[in-house]
Design an enzyme around this catalytic site. Structure first.
Site, short mmCIF file in Angstrom:
data_model
loop_
_atom_site.label_atom_id
_atom_site.label_comp_id
_atom_site.label_asym_id
_atom_site.label_seq_id
_atom_site.Cartn_x
_atom_site.Cartn_y
_atom_site.Cartn_z
N GLU A 1 43.39 24.70 39.12
CA GLU A 1 44.38 25.71 39.53
C GLU A 1 45.81 25.21 39.28
O GLU A 1 46.68 26.00 38.90
CB GLU A 1 44.19 26.08 41.01
CG GLU A 1 42.84 26.70 41.34
CD GLU A 1 42.54 27.96 40.54
OE1 GLU A 1 43.49 28.64 40.11
OE2 GLU A 1 41.36 28.26 40.33
N THR B 1 43.59 57.79 40.36
CA THR B 1 45.01 58.08 40.12
C THR B 1 45.46 59.38 40.77
O THR B 1 46.65 59.70 40.72
CB THR B 1 45.29 58.14 38.61
OG1 THR B 1 44.31 58.97 37.97
CG2 THR B 1 45.25 56.76 37.99
N HIS C 1 46.68 25.90 35.66
CA HIS C 1 47.15 27.28 35.45
C HIS C 1 48.62 27.42 35.83
O HIS C 1 49.43 27.99 35.09
CB HIS C 1 46.33 28.25 36.30
CG HIS C 1 44.95 28.53 35.78
ND1 HIS C 1 44.73 28.99 34.49
CD2 HIS C 1 43.74 28.44 36.37
CE1 HIS C 1 43.42 29.16 34.32
NE2 HIS C 1 42.79 28.83 35.44
#
Length: 640
Positions: free
Chosen positions: A454, A234, A457
Site C-alpha cells: 500500500e 441515475t 501505491h
C-alpha cells in the site's frame, strides 16, 4: 333524524357458509340416520317378544318396510327398557322408542291386526316416509363441488387486485398501474436534484399534454415517445415518478417484464389492452420501465427457430406506437440501461422521438442530490456538503442515497445525536471498500508485506503528475481486500494517454514495492493486475492510443458483437494486440520500480508508519515527501 347504524366489523366469509352447510348435513345424517339408530334399532323377533308381553302401545309402519314402536308407561319402567326410557336431556322419552325392519309385510300386517284384536296393542298406522337425510347426504358432494367451482371461478375471473397472474380469464389484460388525479403521488420535479437537461425534456412532454394547442397551432406534432437511457441508479425511474406527480393526465406505469408470460399471445394481448386503456383516457402517458426485457433486437440468438413470444410482443408494441392505426395523444416514456440491445425499429423517430441520456451526476449535481437526501437526517449544523460532493466521484444518485443512509446507521451505532462529517466518510469507505475486518488474523510478515504494498501505491501516485491525489491508505482488511488506498480522481471529460499511463504506473506501484523491498512478489496484486490489464486493453483495442496498431478501434457501440462468433481482426493482429498490452503493462511496472528505488528510504519510512498507525492520510505523506508539486491550489479548482 334516525341514528346511523355503526358497522359491527363482522364480515361473513364464503367459507363460513360452506362450513355451516356441511355441519347441517352431518347433523341431519346423525339425527335421521345412524346416530339415533345405533341405540334404538331392534330385531323383528325382539319386537314380537315385546308385542307378546303387551309392552307396546302403538306401532307406526313406514313404506311397509320399516316400523317404529311406542312403549307403554309400564314397559318404560321395566329395567330391560331403561336405555330408551329417557331422552338425551334426561326427560321422559315420548317415543318412538324402538325401530325395526319388516320382513314380509302381509305376514306382519296379519300379526299386528291379531294383536290389536287380542288387546296387546292399542293402535297401529301405515304412513309414507321420505328419507330427507339420505337425499341430502347423496347430493352433498355435488353441492360442495359446485360451491368450490364457483369460488375458484370468482377468484380467477375477478378477485382482489384486478387482472393478476393467476386469474386465467384476465391473463391477457394489462398489468399497468394507473396514476390519475385521484392517486396520491408525492414525487415531483422538486424531488429530482440535478438532471436539468432531462427534466427540461420531460417537463416539455408534460406541457404538451396539458396545453397541446400552444405547440400544434404552429403545425407541430406531439412526440410519440421519449427513451430515458443511462447507467443504473441515475434517476430514470425517479424522473418518471416525478412526471406522474406533475402531470394532470392519467399515467400508466409498468415494467417490461409484465408483458412476458409463458402463454402464447399473452404479451401482444396485454400491449393491445394497455394502449386501448390509454386511448380511452387520452391524453395519457405510458411508462415502461426496463423496456429491454421486451424490446431486445429481433432475430438475434434465436437458435430454436420457433415462434418467439417476446418478438410477437415487440411487434405489437411497434404497431401500437406508430402503426396504421396511430394512438393520438398517448405518449410513451421508457427507461433502460441497455439501449445498445434495443431493436432499431423501436429506436427510430416516430416511435421514440427523443432519447434522453441520464448520465452520472457531476460535482455540482452531486451537491444538489446530497441536499435532497440530507433533509430527513439529523445532522450537525456545520456539515460541508461541498466536501461530501468532492468525496464521492462517480457515485450515482442511488449511491448517494445509500451513503446518507449508511452514515445515519453508523452514527446511530456509535450513539451519536447527529450525523457528522466522519460518519459520511466512514459510510463512503464502507460502500467502496467493504466492511472493516479488524479481527482477521494476519501474521507479522503478511502485515509488513501489505504495508509495503500500500505504501508503494501511495509513493508512486505522489510522484506522478497525472495520478489521482491520495486521500488515505489503510492496511485494515476490508471486504475481500487486505488493504486499500483511497484517491480523489479528477473528473475528466476526455483522458489523454499520459494520464492513463500514470494511472497504470500508480496501480503497479504495489507489486513494484514488494519487488524493491523484498525482491519477491505475491498474489496480493490480483485486483491491481485486473485493473491495469483492462486499461491497457482499452488503450490498444478501443481508444486507438497505440502507435503500432494506429487509429483503429474494435469497439462496437451497438452491442451486437456479442452475437458474433468471429473476432473483428486477424490472428496476426490478435498477437500484436496481446504483445502491445503486455509491453504497456511491463513498461509501467519498470517505471514504478525505478521511482521506488529512487525513494526507497521514504518508502520504508512510510510503510513503518503504516504498520504502526494502520491508517495514514495525505498529511503524513506531506511530512515525508514534502508538498506535492503537481497539486493545483483549491481556488483554481472551483467550478464556475
Amino acid at each position: 333524524m334516525a341514528s346511523e347504524k355503526k358497522p359491527t366489523g363482522f364480515k361473513l366469509s364464503p367459507w363460513w357458509i360452506y362450513g355451516i352447510l356441511i355441519a347441517v348435513f352431518v347433523l341431519l345424517n346423525y339425527i335421521g340416520g345412524a346416530g339415533f339408530q345405533d341405540t334404538t334399532k331392534i330385531s323383528y323377533s325382539k319386537f314380537n317378544e315385546l308385542l307378546d308381553k303387551g309392552q307396546i302401545e302403538k306401532v307406526v309402519i313406514y313404506n311397509k318396510v320399516e316400523g317404529e314402536a311406542y312403549l307403554t308407561k309400564a314397559a318404560l319402567a321395566d329395567k330391560a327398557n331403561k336405555n330408551v326410557a329417557k331422552d338425551m336431556l334426561g326427560n321422559l322419552n315420548k317415543g318412538p322408542h324402538y325401530s325395526f325392519d319388516i320382513g314380509n309385510d302381509e305376514v306382519f300386517q296379519n300379526n299386528i291386526e291379531k294383536a290389536k284384536t287380542e288387546g296387546k296393542i292399542k293402535d297401529f298406522d301405515f304412513k309414507a316416509k321420505s328419507n330427507w337425510s339420505e337425499l341430502l347426504i347423496s347430493i352433498l358432494p355435488i353441492v360442495v363441488i359446485i360451491g368450490l367451482w364457483i369460488l375458484i371461478m370468482r377468484r380467477m375471473s375477478g378477485g382482489a387486485g384486478g387482472g393478476g397472474g393467476g386469474q386465467i380469464f384476465n391473463i391477457g389484460k394489462s398489468r399497468a398501474k394507473l396514476f390519475d388525479e385521484n392517486s396520491e403521488v408525492k414525487t415531483t420535479f422538486k424531488d429530482v436534484a440535478g438532471l436539468e437537461g432531462a427534466k427540461e425534456e420531460v417537463q416539455e412532454i408534460v406541457e404538451f399534454l396539458r396545453n397541446p394547442d400552444k405547440y400544434t397551432v404552429l403545425g407541430g406534432k406531439i412526440p410519440k415517445g421519449a427513451l430515458l437511457v443511462g447507467p443504473p441508479g441515475t434517476g430514470k425511474t425517479l424522473l418518471a415518478k416525478a412526471v406522474a406527480g406533475e402531470a394532470k393526465v392519467p399515467f400508466f406505469s409498468l415494467s417490461g417484464s409484465d408483458f412476458v408470460e409463458m402463454f402464447v399471445g399473452v404479451g401482444a394481448s396485454r400491449v393491445r389492452d394497455l394502449f386501448k386503456q390509454a386511448k380511452d383516457k387520452s391524453p395519457a402517458i405510458i411508462f415502461i420501465d426496463e423496456i429491454d426485457a421486451v424490446g431486445r433486437a429481433r432475430g438475434k440468438n434465436n437458435f430454436s427457430g420457433s415462434n418467439d413470444e417476446r418478438e410477437n410482443t415487440l411487434n405489437q408494441l411497434l404497431t401500437e406506437m406508430d402503426g396504421f392505426g396511430t394512438n393520438t395523444h398517448v405518449i410513451v416514456l421508457a427507461a433502460t440501461n441497455r439501449a445498445d440491445v434495443l431493436d432499431k425499429a423501436l429506436m427510430r423517430a416516430g416511435r421514440f422521438d427523443r432519447q434522453i441520456y441520464v448520465d452520472l451526476p457531476d460535482i455540482r449535481e452531486r451537491k444538489e442530490i446530497f441536499e435532497v437526501h440530507l433533509k430527513p437526517l439529523k445532522k450537525v449544523e456545520d456539515l460541508d456538503v461541498d466536501f461530501l460532493a468532492k468525496q464521492t466521484p462517480g457515485f450515482s444518485g442511488a449511491d448517494i442515497a445509500n451513503v446518507c443512509n449508511e452514515a445515519a446507521l453508523i452514527a446511530a451505532r456509535n450513539n451519536k445525536t447527529a450525523v457528522d462529517k466522519q460518519d459520511f466518510l466512514d459510510a463512503v469507505d464502507r460502500i467502496v471498500g467493504g466492511l472493516e475486518k479488524k479481527n482477521k488474523i494476519v501474521t507479522t510478515d503478511e502485515k509488513r508485506a501489505i504495508a509495503v504494498h500500500e505504501a508503494g501505491h501511495a509513493t508512486v501516485s505522489w510522484m506522478l503528475e497525472h495520478a489521482a491525489p491520495l486521500v488515505k491508505v489503510t492496511i485494515v482488511p476490508r471486504g475481500q481486500s487486505l488493504g486499500a488506498a483511497w484517491y480523489l480522481p479528477e473528473e475528466r471529460l476526455i483522458v489523454r494517454p499520459e494520464q492513463m499511463l500514470d494511472e497504470m504506473c500508480a496501480t503497479m506501484g504495489g507489486r513494484a514495492a514488494e519487488k524493491v523491498m523484498f525482491n519477491k512478489i505475491s498474489t496480493g496484486a490480483l485486483s491491481d493486475l485486473e485493473k491495469v490489464t483492462k486499461q491497457a486493453r482499452a488503450m490498444v483495442t478501443i481508444y486507438g492510443l497505440n502507435d503500432k496498431l494506429g487509429n483503429v478501434t474494435y469497439y462496437d457501440s451497438s452491442g451486437q458483437s456479442e452475437y458474433n462468433f468471429s473476432k473483428p481482426y486477424s490472428e496476426e493482429t490478435a498477437q500484436t494486440i496481446d504483445k502491445e498490452i503486455s509491453n504497456l503493462i511491463e513498461n509501467e511496472y519498470q517505471r514504478a520500480i525505478k521511482i521506488l528505488e529512487e525513494n526507497k528510504d521514504k518508502l520504508e519510512q512510510l510503510s513503518n508508519i503504516l504498520i504502526e498507525k494502520e491508517v495514514i492520510f495525505k498529511d503524513d505523506l506531506e511530512t515525508i515527501f514534502g508538498k506535492r508539486p503537481f497539486d493545483i491550489p483549491a481556488e483554481e479548482t472551483d467550478i464556475v
